[in-house]
Motif scaffolding. Structure first.
Motif, mmCIF file in Angstrom:
data_model
loop_
_atom_site.group_PDB
_atom_site.id
_atom_site.type_symbol
_atom_site.label_atom_id
_atom_site.label_comp_id
_atom_site.label_asym_id
_atom_site.label_seq_id
_atom_site.Cartn_x
_atom_site.Cartn_y
_atom_site.Cartn_z
ATOM 1 N N GLU A 134 25.110 22.611 -70.853
ATOM 2 C CA GLU A 134 24.145 23.708 -70.871
ATOM 3 C C GLU A 134 22.727 23.184 -70.657
ATOM 4 N N ARG A 135 22.396 22.094 -71.362
ATOM 5 C CA ARG A 135 21.051 21.515 -71.301
ATOM 6 C C ARG A 135 21.131 20.026 -71.590
ATOM 7 N N VAL A 136 20.077 19.326 -71.233
ATOM 8 C CA VAL A 136 19.887 17.936 -71.649
ATOM 9 C C VAL A 136 18.473 17.809 -72.196
ATOM 10 N N LYS A 137 18.281 16.820 -73.060
ATOM 11 C CA LYS A 137 16.954 16.561 -73.630
ATOM 12 C C LYS A 137 16.791 15.064 -73.819
ATOM 13 N N TRP A 138 15.537 14.628 -73.731
ATOM 14 C CA TRP A 138 15.169 13.266 -74.085
ATOM 15 C C TRP A 138 14.536 13.337 -75.470
ATOM 16 N N VAL A 139 15.116 12.659 -76.449
ATOM 17 C CA VAL A 139 14.610 12.728 -77.817
ATOM 18 C C VAL A 139 14.508 11.339 -78.432
ATOM 19 N N LYS A 140 13.581 11.200 -79.366
ATOM 20 C CA LYS A 140 13.430 9.947 -80.104
ATOM 21 C C LYS A 140 14.562 9.816 -81.113
ATOM 22 N N ALA A 141 14.872 8.588 -81.491
ATOM 23 C CA ALA A 141 15.929 8.342 -82.481
ATOM 24 C C ALA A 141 15.662 9.119 -83.757
ATOM 25 N N SER A 142 14.405 9.206 -84.143
ATOM 26 C CA SER A 142 14.043 9.908 -85.380
ATOM 27 C C SER A 142 14.269 11.419 -85.292
ATOM 28 N N GLU A 143 14.424 11.949 -84.078
ATOM 29 C CA GLU A 143 14.637 13.390 -83.880
ATOM 30 C C GLU A 143 16.110 13.770 -83.770
ATOM 31 N N LEU A 144 16.977 12.794 -83.598
ATOM 32 C CA LEU A 144 18.393 13.079 -83.357
ATOM 33 C C LEU A 144 19.030 13.898 -84.476
ATOM 34 N N GLN A 145 18.643 13.625 -85.714
ATOM 35 C CA GLN A 145 19.243 14.316 -86.862
ATOM 36 C C GLN A 145 18.986 15.828 -86.849
ATOM 37 N N SER A 146 18.009 16.289 -86.083
ATOM 38 C CA SER A 146 17.691 17.716 -86.076
ATOM 39 C C SER A 146 18.568 18.517 -85.105
ATOM 40 N N PHE A 147 19.484 17.851 -84.407
ATOM 41 C CA PHE A 147 20.392 18.514 -83.473
ATOM 42 C C PHE A 147 21.793 18.557 -84.067
ATOM 43 N N GLU A 148 22.538 19.618 -83.735
ATOM 44 C CA GLU A 148 23.919 19.726 -84.205
ATOM 45 C C GLU A 148 24.829 18.999 -83.217
ATOM 46 N N PHE A 149 25.237 17.798 -83.596
ATOM 47 C CA PHE A 149 26.077 16.969 -82.737
ATOM 48 C C PHE A 149 27.555 17.238 -82.977
ATOM 49 N N ALA A 150 28.358 17.024 -81.928
ATOM 50 C CA ALA A 150 29.808 17.057 -82.076
ATOM 51 C C ALA A 150 30.182 16.011 -83.134
ATOM 52 N N PRO A 151 31.150 16.306 -83.987
ATOM 53 C CA PRO A 151 31.464 15.411 -85.105
ATOM 54 C C PRO A 151 31.709 13.952 -84.717
ATOM 55 N N ALA A 152 32.380 13.691 -83.617
ATOM 56 C CA ALA A 152 32.663 12.302 -83.224
ATOM 57 C C ALA A 152 31.389 11.533 -82.879
ATOM 58 N N ASP A 153 30.341 12.230 -82.463
ATOM 59 C CA ASP A 153 29.083 11.581 -82.069
ATOM 60 C C ASP A 153 28.164 11.280 -83.259
ATOM 61 N N ILE A 154 28.389 11.938 -84.376
ATOM 62 C CA ILE A 154 27.487 11.793 -85.528
ATOM 63 C C ILE A 154 27.384 10.344 -85.988
ATOM 64 N N HIS A 155 28.471 9.612 -85.927
ATOM 65 C CA HIS A 155 28.463 8.188 -86.298
ATOM 66 C C HIS A 155 27.384 7.435 -85.513
ATOM 67 N N PHE A 156 27.261 7.724 -84.226
ATOM 68 C CA PHE A 156 26.303 7.023 -83.372
ATOM 69 C C PHE A 156 24.876 7.519 -83.606
#
Length: 130
Positions: free
Chosen positions: A97-119
């Motif tokens: 649907e979309r792509v974004k460039w985000v800082k590592a510190s911003e990643l937690q504010s997105f709802e990630f697929a469960p398998a990706d949360i580890h990364f």
């Protein structure tokens, strides 16, 4: 178990994340782009192919960042993540649907697929890996 590869693409201080298509499993959740390995394909080869097919860009796959096994209701996957560099091409969304460039510190504010949360969690601690 299905093996899936994911690219953690860094540009400057930001990482490329992609929002899954609304009609896909984990629809509208965010992920590090990639896809399923085909027969006789290495995770690195799969990643180059999938990123070209889904985002229309060429990448160079770097070091392995890690693995995560996750048991979805539809089946278990082994997600293998690699660092990657954007080599060429203009982004064209085919599966996302979309792509974004985000800082590592911003990643937690997105709802990630469960398998990706580890990364996401690992990047929050080790973004200097890249």
């Amino acid at each position: 178990m299905i093996e899936v590869s994911a690219a953690i693409i860094k540009k400057g201080e930001t990482f490329l994340i992609a929002q899954r298509g609304r009609n896909k499993a984990q629809g509208l959740m965010w992920e590090f782009p990639g896809g399923k390995l085909e027969a006789d394909e290495t995770p690195e080869e799969s990643l180059v192919r999938e990123i070209k097919e889904e985002l229309n860009i060429e990448i160079e796959v770097g070091a392995k960042f890690g693995e995560n096994i996750y048991d979805y209701p539809s089946g278990k996957i082994k997600l293998i993540a690699f660092s990657a560099q954007w080599i060429s091409g203009d982004l064209k969304l085919v599966e996302h649907e979309r792509v974004k460039w985000v800082k590592a510190s911003e990643l937690q504010s997105f709802e990630f697929a469960p398998a990706d949360i580890h990364f996401v969690e690992k990047l929050g601690k080790h973004d200097k890996f890249f």
